[in-house]
Design an enzyme around this catalytic site. Structure first.
Site, PDB file in Angstrom:
ATOM      1  CG  ASP A  61      -1.792   1.184   1.360  1.00  0.00           C
ATOM      2  OD1 ASP A  61      -1.677   2.104   0.521  1.00  0.00           O
ATOM      3  OD2 ASP A  61      -2.601   1.223   2.312  1.00  0.00           O
ATOM      4  CD  GLU A 111      26.342   4.878   7.434  1.00  0.00           C
ATOM      5  OE1 GLU A 111      26.285   3.685   7.722  1.00  0.00           O
ATOM      6  OE2 GLU A 111      25.565   5.736   7.895  1.00  0.00           O
ATOM      7  CB  CYS A 143      23.714   8.268  10.329  1.00  0.00           C
ATOM      8  SG  CYS A 143      23.058   7.012   9.240  1.00  0.00           S
ATOM      9  CB  THR A 184      14.819   4.088   4.672  1.00  0.00           C
ATOM     10  OG1 THR A 184      15.632   2.922   4.841  1.00  0.00           O
ATOM     11  CG2 THR A 184      13.485   3.864   5.336  1.00  0.00           C
ATOM     12  CB  SER A 233      18.071   0.856  14.100  1.00  0.00           C
ATOM     13  OG  SER A 233      17.103   1.008  13.089  1.00  0.00           O
ATOM     14  CG  HIS A 265      20.031  10.666  11.530  1.00  0.00           C
ATOM     15  ND1 HIS A 265      20.464  10.792  10.221  1.00  0.00           N
ATOM     16  CD2 HIS A 265      19.864   9.323  11.736  1.00  0.00           C
ATOM     17  CE1 HIS A 265      20.568   9.597   9.677  1.00  0.00           C
ATOM     18  NE2 HIS A 265      20.201   8.686  10.567  1.00  0.00           N
ATOM     19  CG  ASN A 310      19.216   7.549   5.622  1.00  0.00           C
ATOM     20  OD1 ASN A 310      19.810   8.566   5.978  1.00  0.00           O
ATOM     21  ND2 ASN A 310      19.270   6.416   6.295  1.00  0.00           N
TER      22      ASN A 310
HETATM   23  N1  COA Z   1      -0.890   3.104   5.711  1.00  0.00           N
HETATM   24  C1  COA Z   1      -0.298   3.935   6.606  1.00  0.00           C
HETATM   25  N2  COA Z   1       0.699   3.552   7.447  1.00  0.00           N
HETATM   26  C2  COA Z   1       1.115   2.262   7.372  1.00  0.00           C
HETATM   27  C3  COA Z   1       0.534   1.360   6.459  1.00  0.00           C
HETATM   28  C4  COA Z   1      -0.511   1.828   5.618  1.00  0.00           C
HETATM   29  N3  COA Z   1      -1.102   1.049   4.721  1.00  0.00           N
HETATM   30  N4  COA Z   1       1.145   0.177   6.614  1.00  0.00           N
HETATM   31  C5  COA Z   1       2.070   0.336   7.583  1.00  0.00           C
HETATM   32  N5  COA Z   1       2.063   1.593   8.039  1.00  0.00           N
HETATM   33  C6  COA Z   1       2.914   2.194   9.061  1.00  0.00           C
HETATM   34  C7  COA Z   1       3.110   1.297  10.273  1.00  0.00           C
HETATM   35  O1  COA Z   1       2.031   1.385  11.171  1.00  0.00           O
HETATM   36  C8  COA Z   1       4.383   1.871  10.832  1.00  0.00           C
HETATM   37  O2  COA Z   1       4.102   3.058  11.532  1.00  0.00           O
HETATM   38  P1  COA Z   1       4.670   3.264  13.028  1.00  0.00           P
HETATM   39  O3  COA Z   1       6.158   3.069  12.919  1.00  0.00           O
HETATM   40  O4  COA Z   1       4.289   4.659  13.353  1.00  0.00           O
HETATM   41  O5  COA Z   1       4.034   2.229  13.853  1.00  0.00           O
HETATM   42  C9  COA Z   1       5.166   2.298   9.586  1.00  0.00           C
HETATM   43  O6  COA Z   1       4.212   2.346   8.514  1.00  0.00           O
HETATM   44  C10 COA Z   1       6.245   1.321   9.194  1.00  0.00           C
HETATM   45  O7  COA Z   1       5.669   0.058   9.107  1.00  0.00           O
HETATM   46  P2  COA Z   1       6.452  -1.247   9.590  1.00  0.00           P
HETATM   47  O8  COA Z   1       5.622  -2.426   9.357  1.00  0.00           O
HETATM   48  O9  COA Z   1       6.994  -1.015  10.963  1.00  0.00           O
HETATM   49  O10 COA Z   1       7.644  -1.188   8.515  1.00  0.00           O
HETATM   50  P3  COA Z   1       8.791  -2.181   8.215  1.00  0.00           P
HETATM   51  O11 COA Z   1       8.743  -3.410   9.051  1.00  0.00           O
HETATM   52  O12 COA Z   1       8.738  -2.366   6.758  1.00  0.00           O
HETATM   53  O13 COA Z   1      10.130  -1.380   8.668  1.00  0.00           O
HETATM   54  C11 COA Z   1      11.791   0.340   8.873  1.00  0.00           C
HETATM   55  C12 COA Z   1      10.295   0.034   8.620  1.00  0.00           C
HETATM   56  C13 COA Z   1      12.000   1.839   8.931  1.00  0.00           C
HETATM   57  C14 COA Z   1      12.204  -0.266  10.202  1.00  0.00           C
HETATM   58  C15 COA Z   1      12.605  -0.235   7.708  1.00  0.00           C
HETATM   59  O14 COA Z   1      12.320   0.517   6.566  1.00  0.00           O
HETATM   60  C16 COA Z   1      14.092  -0.299   7.948  1.00  0.00           C
HETATM   61  O15 COA Z   1      14.613  -1.289   8.421  1.00  0.00           O
HETATM   62  N6  COA Z   1      14.857   0.809   7.608  1.00  0.00           N
HETATM   63  C17 COA Z   1      16.289   0.873   7.732  1.00  0.00           C
HETATM   64  C18 COA Z   1      16.787   1.151   9.146  1.00  0.00           C
HETATM   65  C19 COA Z   1      16.418   2.531   9.623  1.00  0.00           C
HETATM   66  O16 COA Z   1      16.120   3.420   8.874  1.00  0.00           O
HETATM   67  N7  COA Z   1      16.478   2.724  10.956  1.00  0.00           N
HETATM   68  C20 COA Z   1      16.132   3.996  11.557  1.00  0.00           C
HETATM   69  C21 COA Z   1      17.006   4.387  12.702  1.00  0.00           C
HETATM   70  S1  COA Z   1      18.638   4.792  12.163  1.00  0.00           S
END
Ligand code: COA
Length: 461
Positions: A61, A111, A143, A184, A233, A265, A310
């Site tokens: 979605d 990095e 980062c 990201t 993270s 960040h 990012n």
């Molecule tokens: N409509 C609106 N929001 C939605 C949705 C939809 N259809 N489906 C999911 N979401 C929301 C979730 O509720 C969640 O929100 P929340 O975090 O406020 O609870 C968000 O989207 C992300 O969904 P999630 O299932 O947690 O995503 P994911 O398991 O795919 O992982 C990251 C997201 C960011 C952890 C992943 O992209 C990642 O590993 N990134 C790299 C590491 C990183 O950036 N770390 C950050 C700290 S440095």
């Protein structure tokens, strides 16, 4: 002539006293000269993928990407770009402010280093034809590297107040196709010229740091994609922020009401918002006006990142640039304003709805940032280090920015289809000894290129 011990001691004591006097006079002088960001600029590749297209291709979605993660577009580097070319390109507009004999250091925070031994700063130094008296080094801590470079530069200039230091934070965020981190990714570089009496932002000597060995994100030297425990993270990011913020507020007897804006960040734009909300929720005396102001300024600080993604070490400073350049007119960086035909009404309401305002303050517009305003900055590097520090805006800072050039750069990028993005992603030079010749097309709007790798040596033009 003979000296008694007493004479020697007293002469020594006098000399020491004189030295101390000189030191304290000099220190007072150094402290009274603000040190910080004199000029700041960024670059990002000329190509991007639309994240609604990517979501559809991944059968996700699109609201998850645009609302849940808070990203709309992602810059994609062609294989003739790396952190060296991006870093050099970002620094180009600053060169006319560099006084050749005053530039003492070039520090690259990254990095995505191109060599495990040689500093990328040396390649950039050559591309920019900088003076040979400048130290050229690379700093690494996920980062956080850009902040480590900035702090090192400020400390150097506080001691050597006539000097300048060029800081470059450059990265290409790669997690891999079809991974949770794919949404990201991003690429770009921020360049900052650090000096005394800066034109943009005084960096205050008030950092609070937290370091702790954790395994939330890392990249082994034999691969070009990062490994991440994504949710862990994100949790650690918030925990580190709350810890350093609490300590900072205690040490400086201040609270969130004292800040014109906070920058974070931004691995993805929802991340900083979660941290900001956590701090606001635990604040006992945050006024409603401050709450709405901080949310509004936060939204402005995310505009560039929402369209670029990012850029690891540079992300905090991309947020700062977005805040300073778009404050008062954030709409100019919205893709749907630039290209109304491409506007997705659902996406527009989604983007603005990521920040909920209280009805009493809804549509309230806050005055533009001005000289003397205090900005809080939170830097996070996985592994992990968190640092909270502040900057004070200098008189006339708006005139020292490159806002129109940056907005023009973003708005003139070329959109890729998902399959073009995937092809570009997979065409990058591999971590192997094979020779490599980069793409001779996709060379628009940039001056520096990784031309080839021959006999394991990188050739830039
Ligand atoms: N409509 C609106 N929001 C939605 C949705 C939809 N259809 N489906 C999911 N979401 C929301 C979730 O509720 C969640 O929100 P929340 O975090 O406020 O609870 C968000 O989207 C992300 O969904 P999630 O299932 O947690 O995503 P994911 O398991 O795919 O992982 C990251 C997201 C960011 C952890 C992943 O992209 C990642 O590993 N990134 C790299 C590491 C990183 O950036 N770390 C950050 C700290 S440095």
């Amino acid at each position: 002539m003979t000296f008694s011990l007493k004479n020697i001691e007293s002469n020594h004591a006098k000399q020491l006293f004189k030295d101390n006097e000189n030191t304290s006079v000099e220190n007072t002088h150094v402290e009274s000269s603000p040190v910080g960001i004199d000029r700041i600029s960024f670059t990002t590749p000329h190509y991007y993928v639309d994240l609604t297209d990517l979501a559809k291709a991944r059968e996700i979605d699109p609201n998850k990407f645009t609302i849940g993660i808070g990203q709309s577009e992602q810059s994609v580097p062609p294989n003739n770009q790396d952190i060296v070319t991006l870093g050099a390109q970002a620094a180009l507009p600053l060169l006319k402010y560099v006084k050749k004999d005053k530039l003492k250091m070039l520090i690259v925070g990254t990095e995505s280093g191109v060599d495990a031994s040689k500093s990328s700063a040396l390649y950039i130094h050559n591309l920019l034809k900088l003076n040979s008296c400048a130290r050229c080094i690379e700093i690494k801590e996920a980062c956080y590297g850009g902040t480590a470079a900035l702090m090192t530069a400020c400390d150097y200039v506080r001691v050597h107040k006539d000097s300048q230091v060029l800081v470059i934070a450059a990265d290409i965020a790669r997690y891999g196709l079809n991974t949770p981190g794919e949404v990201t990714q991003g690429a770009g570089a921020v360049a900052m010229l650090i000096s005394a009496n800066p034109h943009v932002l005084k960096i205050n000597d008030d950092s609070v740091v937290k370091s702790c060995d954790i395994q939330d994100f890392w990249r082994p030297v034999y691969q070009d994609t990062a490994l991440a425990r994504g949710k862990f993270s994100s949790e650690k990011y918030i925990e580190f922020f709350l810890d350093v913020w609490q300590k900072y507020s205690e040490q400086n007897s201040c609270d969130l009401n004292d800040f014109a804006a906070l920058c974070f960040h931004l691995p993805y734009t929802k991340m900083g918002l979660k941290a900001l909300r956590a701090a606001m929720d635990s604040s006992e005396n945050l006024s409603e006006t401050s709450r709405v102001r901080l949310l509004e300024k936060y939204e402005t600080s995310t505009k560039y990142s929402r369209r670029i993604g990012n850029i690891y070490t540079g992300s905090l400073y991309l947020g700062l640039l977005s805040l300073l350049e778009l404050d008062g007119n954030p709409e100019i960086a919205n893709p749907e304003v630039v290209n109304p035909g491409a506007a997705n009404p659902a996406a527009t309401s989604i983007q603005t709805s990521t920040i909920q305002t209280n009805s009493s303050c809804e549509n309230q517009k806050f005055s533009s940032l001005k000289e003397g305003d205090k900005i809080g900055l939170f830097s996070y590097g996985s592994g992990a280090i968190g640092e909270f520090f502040t900057g004070t805006l200098m008189q006339g800072f708006k005139q020292a920015l490159f806002a129109s050039e940056h907005i023009e750069m973003l708005n003139s990028r070329a959109k890729l289809t998902v399959s073009e993005y995937e092809k570009m992603f997979n065409s990058v030079a591999k971590y192997c000894p094979e020779d490599f010749v980069s793409d001779t097309t996709h060379r628009d709007c940039t001056q520096f290129f990784l031309n080839s790798i021959s006999s394991q040596e990188r050739n830039y033009i």
